[in-house]
Enzyme design. Sequence first.
Site, PDB file in Angstrom:
ATOM      1  N   SER A   7      33.388 -16.979  19.372  1.00  0.00           N
ATOM      2  CA  SER A   7      34.745 -17.371  19.729  1.00  0.00           C
ATOM      3  C   SER A   7      35.275 -18.354  18.692  1.00  0.00           C
ATOM      4  O   SER A   7      34.549 -18.770  17.790  1.00  0.00           O
ATOM      5  CB  SER A   7      34.772 -18.010  21.118  1.00  0.00           C
ATOM      6  OG  SER A   7      34.189 -19.290  21.047  1.00  0.00           O
ATOM      7  N   LYS A   8      36.525 -18.740  18.866  1.00  0.00           N
ATOM      8  CA  LYS A   8      37.199 -19.578  17.870  1.00  0.00           C
ATOM      9  C   LYS A   8      36.452 -20.875  17.584  1.00  0.00           C
ATOM     10  O   LYS A   8      36.521 -21.391  16.485  1.00  0.00           O
ATOM     11  CB  LYS A   8      38.625 -19.888  18.322  1.00  0.00           C
ATOM     12  CG  LYS A   8      39.547 -18.690  18.125  1.00  0.00           C
ATOM     13  CD  LYS A   8      40.997 -19.116  18.024  1.00  0.00           C
ATOM     14  CE  LYS A   8      41.889 -17.902  17.837  1.00  0.00           C
ATOM     15  NZ  LYS A   8      42.770 -17.649  18.957  1.00  0.00           N
ATOM     16  N   ARG A   9      35.729 -21.371  18.607  1.00  0.00           N
ATOM     17  CA  ARG A   9      35.081 -22.659  18.349  1.00  0.00           C
ATOM     18  C   ARG A   9      33.954 -22.533  17.315  1.00  0.00           C
ATOM     19  O   ARG A   9      33.470 -23.522  16.778  1.00  0.00           O
ATOM     20  CB  ARG A   9      34.574 -23.291  19.654  1.00  0.00           C
ATOM     21  CG  ARG A   9      33.354 -22.678  20.222  1.00  0.00           C
ATOM     22  CD  ARG A   9      33.055 -23.162  21.640  1.00  0.00           C
ATOM     23  NE  ARG A   9      32.216 -22.186  22.291  1.00  0.00           N
ATOM     24  CZ  ARG A   9      30.901 -22.182  22.206  1.00  0.00           C
ATOM     25  NH1 ARG A   9      30.268 -23.115  21.514  1.00  0.00           N
ATOM     26  NH2 ARG A   9      30.200 -21.235  22.805  1.00  0.00           N
TER      27      ARG A   9
END
Length: 476
Positions: free
Chosen positions: A252-254
């Site tokens: 994911s984006k993190r």
Amino acid sequence: MGEVRVRIAPSPSGNLHVGTARTALFNYLFAKKTGGKFILRVEDTDKERSSEAYIKNIFDSLKAMGLNWDEGPDVGGPYAPYTQSEKFDVYQKYAKELMDKGFAYECYCTQDELEEEKQTCINEKRPHIYSGRCRDLSEEDKAKFKREGRKPAIRFKMPSKIMKFHDVIKGDLEFDTSLMGDFVIMKSNGTPTYNFAVVIDDMQMAMTHIIRGEDHISNTPKQIAIYEALGAKVPEFAHVGMILAPDRTKLSKRHGATAVSDFIEQGYLPEAFVNFVALLGWTPSDSVEIKKLENIISDFSLESISPSNSVFEFDKLNWMNGQYIRSMDNSELTRRAMKYMEKYDTSEYSQEKLEEIVASVKEPITVLSEITDAVEYYFGEDVTYNVEAQDILNLPEAKEVLTKSIDLVNSFDFSDHDGLVEKLMAFRKSFENVKPKTVMWIIRAALTGRLRGSELSAVFTILGKDRVLHRINKAL
Ligand code: GLU
């Protein structure tokens, strides 16, 4: 086997994600390998979440990766339209056909009633399955609901059985469909649900293989049941494992960039990115990982895709991109690097010199955006010294070295690179009390404002005599 027809069917509710990009790539590779067709379809039934900007991003990203489609919304094809929102009437028609044949029915339940059913299931610790209470409504019941202003959804009568199918990647799979219940195929607002629209389209567009992420495995029995009800040929399914982040959680984006356009913006070369993405699940038969697209195509098969999840190793992508950067022809690399040198006045150099600049800094680079910082000292008259460079220039021996270097520079023939290197070598050893390494550092600090960068001889020849002398004097 007849002509292979495969597709990528993104929902435009975000920029093209690496997961979708990998699915697209595998479909593309399979089509190219088998001489089949690769089709792009836009699954935008959810108008709220879809946007033109995302559609553009998806198209642009696929094109940047070189995954050109044979049929699609923009290029057309024999099964147009390739955009779901343009064919709601078609889904209506098939939903009606299913109802006429007794495979589907109108459901008048309200949200509140459905919620209540769900709560009862939860309280009784049973799996939540729709009760099917609208399956056998009489015409009077329906008329009464209509008078109340209720608008019906259409539900598919899910047969209760053990459904088996063979997945090309996952092997033989079986599902107890009695745990699925009757599901909605058309919402009360007249829009089709994913499971329904996908089948109608894949059937109409004559898809032969459905290659997609394993998050869709649980949808497959529902889709097969619809194909069977319509008397249509069921395509082959091939479900690819998920892409996990290095910490083994969902990517994911993190964890960093997840949209293809972000990777490209950062300066990952599309060819390196495609090569890397191909390895997320697929293993080359000769274990040679760096491969041109044409060689990936010739070595590719669905059977060689791993059924397990793959890990997105950012370090490996960086390494691979660095390899591609270093092996790229300098003029091509310079052409691509220009975008990252926009803040400088590149017109002060000839094309040839710009290529020398890029060639001189490319060794340690992993992504093209690092070029911006790497070439900074080649532009403008002066340089700013970083802390390390400042410390070196503060050494007591700096003055002597810099003063003497003026004579050295005056003795250079700037057009004779080898001669210049020779003189520089001799110069660095010509001090009794200053180590050769320190001599070089002092000069480098004065000319570039830092202690790392291009070969010093390249710095001299690219900057040229006037600017070199200017910077030495400035440092003094
Ligand atoms: N629109 C679906 C998605 O993006 C397509 C799934 C499929 O390939 O069937 O997940």
